[in-house]
Design a protein around this motif. Sequence first.
Motif, PDB file in Angstrom:
ATOM      1  N   GLY A  66      -0.013  12.794 -18.059  1.00  0.00           N
ATOM      2  CA  GLY A  66       1.056  13.138 -17.136  1.00  0.00           C
ATOM      3  C   GLY A  66       1.890  14.235 -17.767  1.00  0.00           C
ATOM      4  N   CYS A  67       2.086  15.330 -17.058  1.00  0.00           N
ATOM      5  CA  CYS A  67       2.775  16.470 -17.657  1.00  0.00           C
ATOM      6  C   CYS A  67       3.479  17.285 -16.577  1.00  0.00           C
ATOM      7  N   ALA A  68       4.251  18.258 -17.001  1.00  0.00           N
ATOM      8  CA  ALA A  68       4.881  19.176 -16.059  1.00  0.00           C
ATOM      9  C   ALA A  68       3.796  19.954 -15.322  1.00  0.00           C
ATOM     10  N   PRO A  69       3.962  20.199 -14.019  1.00  0.00           N
ATOM     11  CA  PRO A  69       2.919  20.905 -13.261  1.00  0.00           C
ATOM     12  C   PRO A  69       2.520  22.233 -13.885  1.00  0.00           C
ATOM     13  N   GLY A  70       3.471  22.950 -14.449  1.00  0.00           N
ATOM     14  CA  GLY A  70       3.153  24.230 -15.045  1.00  0.00           C
ATOM     15  C   GLY A  70       2.337  24.130 -16.319  1.00  0.00           C
ATOM     16  N   LYS A  71       2.245  22.935 -16.887  1.00  0.00           N
ATOM     17  CA  LYS A  71       1.482  22.728 -18.115  1.00  0.00           C
ATOM     18  C   LYS A  71       0.126  22.081 -17.852  1.00  0.00           C
ATOM     19  N   ALA A  72      -0.182  21.787 -16.600  1.00  0.00           N
ATOM     20  CA  ALA A  72      -1.376  21.004 -16.277  1.00  0.00           C
ATOM     21  C   ALA A  72      -2.660  21.685 -16.752  1.00  0.00           C
ATOM     22  N   GLU A  73      -2.781  22.976 -16.512  1.00  0.00           N
ATOM     23  CA  GLU A  73      -4.013  23.660 -16.904  1.00  0.00           C
ATOM     24  C   GLU A  73      -4.177  23.674 -18.424  1.00  0.00           C
ATOM     25  N   PRO A 113       1.971  18.602  -7.206  1.00  0.00           N
ATOM     26  CA  PRO A 113       2.305  19.687  -6.261  1.00  0.00           C
ATOM     27  C   PRO A 113       1.315  20.838  -6.317  1.00  0.00           C
ATOM     28  N   PHE A 114       0.070  20.524  -5.977  1.00  0.00           N
ATOM     29  CA  PHE A 114      -1.010  21.516  -6.022  1.00  0.00           C
ATOM     30  C   PHE A 114      -1.772  21.510  -4.708  1.00  0.00           C
ATOM     31  N   ASP A 115      -2.397  22.627  -4.429  1.00  0.00           N
ATOM     32  CA  ASP A 115      -3.261  22.745  -3.265  1.00  0.00           C
ATOM     33  C   ASP A 115      -4.722  22.700  -3.723  1.00  0.00           C
ATOM     34  N   ARG A 155      -4.985  15.704  -4.835  1.00  0.00           N
ATOM     35  CA  ARG A 155      -4.156  15.042  -3.820  1.00  0.00           C
ATOM     36  C   ARG A 155      -2.740  15.627  -3.904  1.00  0.00           C
ATOM     37  N   HIS A 156      -2.357  16.373  -2.886  1.00  0.00           N
ATOM     38  CA  HIS A 156      -1.051  17.048  -2.919  1.00  0.00           C
ATOM     39  C   HIS A 156       0.091  16.045  -2.770  1.00  0.00           C
ATOM     40  N   ARG A 157       1.007  16.079  -3.704  1.00  0.00           N
ATOM     41  CA  ARG A 157       2.227  15.289  -3.657  1.00  0.00           C
ATOM     42  C   ARG A 157       3.357  16.146  -4.227  1.00  0.00           C
ATOM     43  N   ASP A 158       4.516  16.117  -3.578  1.00  0.00           N
ATOM     44  CA  ASP A 158       5.669  16.880  -4.068  1.00  0.00           C
ATOM     45  C   ASP A 158       6.369  16.105  -5.180  1.00  0.00           C
ATOM     46  N   THR A 159       5.722  16.077  -6.336  1.00  0.00           N
ATOM     47  CA  THR A 159       6.215  15.319  -7.480  1.00  0.00           C
ATOM     48  C   THR A 159       6.741  16.262  -8.557  1.00  0.00           C
ATOM     49  N   GLU A 160       7.530  15.685  -9.462  1.00  0.00           N
ATOM     50  CA  GLU A 160       8.061  16.450 -10.587  1.00  0.00           C
ATOM     51  C   GLU A 160       7.076  16.523 -11.740  1.00  0.00           C
ATOM     52  N   ILE A 220       0.834  -1.194   0.000  1.00  0.00           N
ATOM     53  CA  ILE A 220       0.000   0.000   0.000  1.00  0.00           C
ATOM     54  C   ILE A 220       0.876   1.255   0.000  1.00  0.00           C
ATOM     55  N   ALA A 221       1.924   1.240   0.815  1.00  0.00           N
ATOM     56  CA  ALA A 221       2.823   2.391   0.877  1.00  0.00           C
ATOM     57  C   ALA A 221       3.536   2.595  -0.448  1.00  0.00           C
ATOM     58  N   MET A 222       3.941   1.501  -1.070  1.00  0.00           N
ATOM     59  CA  MET A 222       4.613   1.591  -2.371  1.00  0.00           C
ATOM     60  C   MET A 222       3.675   2.171  -3.420  1.00  0.00           C
ATOM     61  N   HIS A 223       2.419   1.750  -3.376  1.00  0.00           N
ATOM     62  CA  HIS A 223       1.430   2.270  -4.324  1.00  0.00           C
ATOM     63  C   HIS A 223       1.241   3.771  -4.132  1.00  0.00           C
ATOM     64  N   ASP A 224       1.253   4.216  -2.871  1.00  0.00           N
ATOM     65  CA  ASP A 224       1.098   5.638  -2.591  1.00  0.00           C
ATOM     66  C   ASP A 224       2.285   6.442  -3.106  1.00  0.00           C
ATOM     67  N   ASP A 225       3.424   5.771  -3.316  1.00  0.00           N
ATOM     68  CA  ASP A 225       4.609   6.446  -3.853  1.00  0.00           C
ATOM     69  C   ASP A 225       4.620   6.465  -5.378  1.00  0.00           C
ATOM     70  N   GLU A 226       3.577   5.926  -6.009  1.00  0.00           N
ATOM     71  CA  GLU A 226       3.463   5.912  -7.469  1.00  0.00           C
ATOM     72  C   GLU A 226       2.280   6.791  -7.869  1.00  0.00           C
ATOM     73  N   PRO A 227       2.487   8.083  -8.026  1.00  0.00           N
ATOM     74  CA  PRO A 227       1.359   8.988  -8.294  1.00  0.00           C
ATOM     75  C   PRO A 227       0.625   8.681  -9.590  1.00  0.00           C
ATOM     76  N   GLY A 228       1.331   8.095 -10.562  1.00  0.00           N
ATOM     77  CA  GLY A 228       0.668   7.723 -11.807  1.00  0.00           C
ATOM     78  C   GLY A 228      -0.353   6.624 -11.617  1.00  0.00           C
ATOM     79  N   ASP A 229      -0.185   5.803 -10.586  1.00  0.00           N
ATOM     80  CA  ASP A 229      -1.171   4.781 -10.238  1.00  0.00           C
ATOM     81  C   ASP A 229      -2.221   5.360  -9.282  1.00  0.00           C
ATOM     82  N   GLU A 230      -1.756   6.147  -8.334  1.00  0.00           N
ATOM     83  CA  GLU A 230      -2.643   6.686  -7.306  1.00  0.00           C
ATOM     84  C   GLU A 230      -3.762   7.531  -7.907  1.00  0.00           C
TER      85      GLU A 230
END
Length: 445
Positions: A333-340, A435-437, A260-265, A150-160
Amino acid sequence: MTASNNRGPAERPARAITKTLQDGVRRTVLPSGLRIITESIPTTRSASLGVWVGVGSRDETPALSGASHFLEHLLFKGTQKRSALDISAEIEAVGGETNAFTTKEYTCYYARVLDADLPLAVDVLCDAVANSVLDPADVETERGVILEEIAMHDDEPGDEVHDVFTEAIFGPGTALGRLISGTEATISPMTRAQINRFYRARYKAPQIVITAAGNLDHGSVVRLIRAALAGTPLDTAGAPAAVRDGSKRHRVKPPATVVRHRDTEQAHLVLGCEGLGRDDERRFAQGVLNNVLGGGMSSRLFQEIREKRGLAYSVYSYGSQYADAGVFAVYAGCAPGKAEEVLELIRAELAAVAAQGVTATELARGKGMAKGTYVLGLEDTGSRMSRLAKSELLYGDMMSVDELLARVDAVTLDEVNALAAELLTRPMSLAVVGPFDDGAFPPAS
């Protein structure tokens, strides 16, 4: 595949009943209600075997969320005559492989071996599924393994992000919204007694389908299975269970945006809506529509977002179907600045297809992809074994390859465009991991 959701339990046979379903495919119903389906492929030197149980995470109570997956781990930990090492070593000693997986609606235990070693695979898998002892020490060991999983899955944002989206559509506490793995809050207190009660209450012969494909003889496989299950809790009297009832639609939640806030690239987005259920005759049209929208490198979304603008490495659409519900969604999946910008392009493409439809050229390409993917996916014994089980468990009927290809061929441009106009204008929910609020994206509508 033709839906047969109205088929009820058959009258219990006094003896095993065997019939031929298709060329090379035979089905036997044992007096216990357990079904055995095989496909003979004499040109191969391997065989794949699966024990499929019509029980998944949606059959659990909220307090027992994750029990099916927990049990899947435990059934390989030892029986009355084999240790966990014995189970793995006996199969690996002949170069075979064995594994299992849990879904929302069923659980599968499978093995792939040389054809000559199929009797061994039958004995090992049947023993594991029918005779597991669920040793308390093994329960504690696997509890730790599952919590790490479960913890490993939480570390995979593309799955989460897909889990976040499913919770947004169905609700986190509902049968389809709960996580297959369960959560730390449900797995940590779950007792051996609770798991054992779930095991013995749910793993009944009428709920089980055993399938095999490869260089085999149906009669021999039936005899092997009957011998392996003789005297076990699965050697009882019963009738095959009906396919899961899909007559009452599973409720969906109002459209929502969940961040879901995650400090991801990278930012991970899933935008989607309520889709078609498994027995909806339009599922073939949806498959074609999915291919046109985001099913490959030639799809609209891939071309528009990745090829033309280079905004995302991965972008695709998909559909998930259950007995009484479904979802249709787009992932990127994209750069945070390109999400919108990416999200805006996805919405625009969905709106364009809904309003204008797809072209005849796209229809032909989408149908060709659907047919090719299906046929090429049947090139090994494992996929053929899975096809047998899913046809029986999920549909209660088996469509031949030629029949399925004909259904895809029969999809018309009008059908696809009518479905697009309906499906792609439904209220959309959005799931975001990155990395969003909260409030970083406008509310869904």
